[in-house]
Design a protein around this motif. Structure first.
Motif, short mmCIF file in Angstrom:
data_model
loop_
_atom_site.label_atom_id
_atom_site.label_comp_id
_atom_site.label_asym_id
_atom_site.label_seq_id
_atom_site.Cartn_x
_atom_site.Cartn_y
_atom_site.Cartn_z
N ARG A 65 1.35 3.37 2.37
CA ARG A 65 2.15 3.51 3.60
C ARG A 65 3.33 2.55 3.60
N CYS A 66 3.20 1.42 2.90
CA CYS A 66 4.36 0.54 2.72
C CYS A 66 5.43 1.30 1.94
N CYS A 121 0.84 -1.20 0.00
CA CYS A 121 0.00 0.00 0.00
C CYS A 121 0.87 1.25 0.00
N CYS A 175 -1.76 -1.84 6.37
CA CYS A 175 -1.93 -3.21 5.89
C CYS A 175 -2.44 -4.13 7.01
N CYS A 228 3.66 -2.33 8.49
CA CYS A 228 2.78 -1.29 7.95
C CYS A 228 1.44 -1.29 8.71
ZN LIG Z 1 0.90 -1.20 3.69
#
Ligand SMILES: [Zn+2]
Length: 336
Positions: free
Chosen positions: A168-169, A166, A242, A239
């Protein structure tokens, strides 16, 4: 109907079946600047059944250099971007539904705005709202296409909940605002958002028709250097998004504003920002504003508003009580 899309249905990746799927699709475009106008024009012309376009801004002359849907009449008529986009696109394709919404997308309203969508597209110019899109799309399992462009470069990546890493990853914490360039301080040339908006549109078509060629990588392009790179992004084990922790959606991070009663000023808090280098910020603002600073605060004036910024990311905007204006100016000149 057949005539309008004939060149597209001839293309084997779409075909008659793909065209039907596009016609039954509902996409939400958040942000209608350079990227958003390119995406909206591609998808409405392609026959996407319903397109919702959300943007909080009005059109200004310095937008016309790259925001392809708008013209000088829109500025004279003082139209918000979302309304101008809706009006122009309705003349392009009257057989599909187009809805322009003038609003600031934030954690209180994003779920309502994207509910029921098949796909969300990023036409934004600020990171904070991207983290919010990421949370909301992961929570509701809606795929979204990230795209950003500044200066002569841009990047894009598809985020499909449960299948890909995602956003944020990709950038696990909110970066320091001073390292986030914004169009208002770094400038931008139109080919950068055009190419990124076009890539986002192509990925949108692929996702909507269920193509097998949907891209998995982060792609970074610089139109001035002529460079095209692709990077494999891994999912981060730590994360939060996630793992179902939607901190931006819960309003834990992100810019918050408070009108300071009796002072004709608005305070902007940015809890996600770490220590801000005022020296670095001063250097970045120098081309666009008169700046003075010391170790405790930085002061600059834009659009008749004086803004005072502190090292913790907090800012006070004088000469207004309009919180959304304050958020907008903060995003433009300080970032995040
Ligand atoms: Zn993520």
């Amino acid at each position: 109907m057949i005539d309008r899309y004939s060149r597209q249905t001839l293309f084997e990746g779409i075909g008659e079946e793909g065209q039907k799927r596009l016609g039954n699709s509902y996409v939400v475009i958040i942000g209608c600047g350079a990227l958003g106008t390119v995406i909206a024009t591609s998808l409405v012309r392609a026959g996407v059944g319903k397109t919702r376009i959300i943007d909080r801004d009005f059109i200004e002359y310095h937008n016309l250099q790259r925001q392809v849907l708008f013209n000088e009449d829109d500025i004279r008529d003082q139209l918000p971007k979302a309304i101008a986009a809706e009006r122009h696109l309705k003349k392009v394709n009257s057989s599909v539904e187009i809805e322009g919404i003038v609003d600031d997308v934030n954690y209180t309203n994003i779920e309502r705005f994207i509910g029921g969508a098949d796909l969300v597209l990023d036409g934004l110019d600020n990171l904070e709202t991207r983290f919010l899109i990421n949370d909301a799309c992961l929570k509701h399992r809606i795929p979204w296409v990230y795209g950003g462009a500044i200066s002569s470069s841009g990047m894009t990546m598809n985020i499909r909940p449960g299948e890909t890493p995602c956003f944020r990853c990709l950038s696990s914490t909110v970066p320091n605002p001073e390292v986030v360039l914004t169009c208002d301080t770094a400038g931008v040339i139109s080919p950068a958002p055009f190419i990124i908006g076009s890539l986002e549109s192509a990925e949108a078509m692929k996702i909507l028709v269920g193509a097998k060629e949907i891209d998995r990588d982060l792609r970074i392009i610089d139109v001035w250097q002529g460079t095209f790179h692709r990077f494999k992004i891994a999912r981060r084990k730590d994360c939060p998004a996630c793992q179902g922790k939607y901190e931006f959606l819960e309003g834990r991070f992100g810019v918050r504003t408070t009108s300071l009663c009796g002072q004709n000023a608005v305070q902007v808090l940015n809890p996600g920002a770490e220590h801000l280098s005022l020296e670095e910020l001063a250097r970045r603002l120098k081309p666009v504003a008169e700046v003075s600073y010391n170790e405790f605060m930085l002061r600059f004036t834009v659009d008749n508003h004086e803004m005072i910024v502190f090292p913790d990311g907090r800012a006070i905007l004088r000469n207004t009580t309009d919180e959304s204006l304050a958020r907008g100016l903060y995003a433009r000149y300080i970032g995040a």
